[in-house]
Design a protein around this motif. Structure first.
Motif, short mmCIF file in Angstrom:
data_model
loop_
_atom_site.label_atom_id
_atom_site.label_comp_id
_atom_site.label_asym_id
_atom_site.label_seq_id
_atom_site.Cartn_x
_atom_site.Cartn_y
_atom_site.Cartn_z
N ALA A 218 61.83 41.85 76.91
CA ALA A 218 61.12 41.19 75.88
C ALA A 218 61.25 39.45 75.87
O ALA A 218 60.03 38.72 75.95
CB ALA A 218 61.98 41.04 74.09
N LEU A 239 67.16 44.32 78.20
CA LEU A 239 67.11 44.19 77.48
C LEU A 239 67.68 42.77 76.82
O LEU A 239 68.05 42.49 75.72
CB LEU A 239 67.03 45.40 76.37
CG LEU A 239 66.43 46.51 76.95
CD1 LEU A 239 66.47 47.43 75.21
CD2 LEU A 239 64.85 46.12 76.82
N ARG A 243 64.04 43.86 72.71
CA ARG A 243 63.79 44.69 72.98
C ARG A 243 61.87 44.48 72.33
O ARG A 243 61.54 45.77 72.63
CB ARG A 243 64.77 45.64 72.64
CG ARG A 243 64.57 46.08 70.65
CD ARG A 243 65.70 46.63 70.30
NE ARG A 243 64.82 48.45 70.55
CZ ARG A 243 65.76 49.02 70.59
NH1 ARG A 243 66.71 49.01 70.44
NH2 ARG A 243 64.92 50.47 70.73
N ARG A 244 61.67 43.85 72.10
CA ARG A 244 60.40 43.59 71.03
C ARG A 244 59.38 42.46 71.76
O ARG A 244 60.14 41.43 71.03
CB ARG A 244 60.51 44.12 69.78
CG ARG A 244 60.67 45.28 69.33
CD ARG A 244 60.77 45.55 68.15
NE ARG A 244 61.25 46.60 67.03
CZ ARG A 244 60.77 47.67 67.61
NH1 ARG A 244 59.48 47.77 67.18
NH2 ARG A 244 60.81 48.28 66.58
N ALA A 245 58.33 42.19 71.79
CA ALA A 245 57.36 41.66 72.32
C ALA A 245 56.09 41.80 72.34
O ALA A 245 55.93 43.38 72.50
CB ALA A 245 57.35 40.80 74.27
N GLU A 246 55.23 40.68 72.14
CA GLU A 246 53.87 41.10 71.92
C GLU A 246 53.48 41.16 74.32
O GLU A 246 53.74 40.06 74.23
CB GLU A 246 52.37 40.26 71.92
CG GLU A 246 52.81 40.26 69.66
CD GLU A 246 52.07 39.59 69.56
OE1 GLU A 246 51.16 38.57 70.27
OE2 GLU A 246 52.08 39.25 68.17
#
Length: 325
Positions: A218, A239, A243-246
């Protein structure tokens, strides 16, 4: 037999050497006396409770080993013999004195490759080969390898170079970038210096990379999309930065780019066997020729598995850490 077990989720000190049951030999298995086991970041995640082994795998860590075949399952064909030197891809259980492994997940260690060192290869070569295939990397294209000094990155640099790809790789510090260049990177960049995006684009005549092999996740997503050439492919295999991204879909569309995500451990057996077969046919001859070689940072006794994990967490490892029973 002795194995390194995880007494409970936590820091490296939860690793303990204990007696565990001998592995059971199935009809298509090889029984291998372990010479060395590779240490991977996935093992650290398992120790912390974030990456449990798949059903049927031993509960103790270890995704790759090298060693000597000591017994064959009843249905193993004539390709294998007791006494063969092998490197093997596992779903778990490598931190032990012995393992059983399906014969089609094994590779014969070339005569000129030290048997212990061969434990540094199975997970990395299978990961790199399968992902470069997924990205359809072609000779003459440019590959960007994030973390070229890591266990996977050091193999990716060598293999891509041997396959006729132009390789740009990152590492931390001048000594590590120098060593990555010695492995075959055409350009090695210190990621600690500023404006990595600008320096990568300058190193690619401002085209960008055709393929980016990324272990960061991310935290690097936005920059990786900016680093892609038109028609480029971003392959996420780790990761380490979340693990989360725009995602900027406009940039993705404008570049006609693709984002690919893969894992290896959780694949069904037939897929892993197909990957190992591809490695045997296309990568392993390069190992036999010395064009792709194991890069070993340290060898530690099995009883020092906790220290091996702390060494991995330090960020100072170049290549692989091995555990030797």
């Amino acid at each position: 037999m002795r194995a390194v077990v995880v007494s409970g989720p936590g820091p490296a000190d939860v690793l303990r050497v204990e007696d565990v049951p001998e592995p059971s030999l199935g009809p298509t298995d090889l029984l291998v006396q372990v010479s060395a086991a590779g240490v991977n970041r996935a093992d650290l995640l398992q120790r912390e409770g974030h990456y449990p082994p798949p059903p049927g795998a031993p509960s103790w860590p270890g995704l790759e080993v090298s060693g000597v075949v000591t017994a064959l399952g009843d249905s193993v064909g004539g390709t294998w013999r007791v006494g063969d030197r092998v490197a093997a891809l596992l779903a778990g259980g490598g931190y032990a004195e012995r393992v059983t492994v399906r014969a089609d997940l094994c590779l014969r260690v070339p005569d000129d490759t030290p048997l212990e060192d061969a434990a540094a290869l199975p997970e990395a070569v299978a990961t790199v080969w399968s992902n470069l295939r997924a990205a359809h990397l072609a000779p003459g294209e440019t590959l960007l390898v994030h973390g070229g000094s890591g266990g996977v990155g050091s193999v990716a640099v060598q293999l891509a170079h041997a396959l006729g790809t132009r390789v740009v790789a990152t590492a931390g510090g001048p000594d590590r970038t120098r060593r990555v260049a010695e492995l075959g990177a055409d350009v090695a960049l210190d990621h600690r210096e500023g404006d990595l995006v600008g320096r990568v684009r300058a190193a690619t005549d401002h085209r960008g990379a055709d393929v980016v092999l990324d272990v960061l996740g991310a935290g690097a997503l936005a920059d990786n999309l900016r680093l892609l050439a038109d028609g480029g492919r971003l392959v996420v295999i780790g990761l380490q930065q979340g693990r989360r991204a725009e995602i900027d879909l406009g940039l993705l569309l404008a570049r006609r780019a693709s984002v690919i995500g893969t894992t290896l451990r959780s694949r069904p057996h037939h897929q892993k066997a197909a990957i190992v077969d591809g490695v045997a046919r296309h990568v392993w001859p390069l190992v036999a020729e010395g064009r792709v070689r194991p890069v070993v940072h340290a060898r530690l006794p099995l009883a020092e598995a906790a220290q091996a994990h702390r060494l991995m967490e330090s960020g100072e490892v170049f290549g692989k850490v091995l555990l030797v029973p």
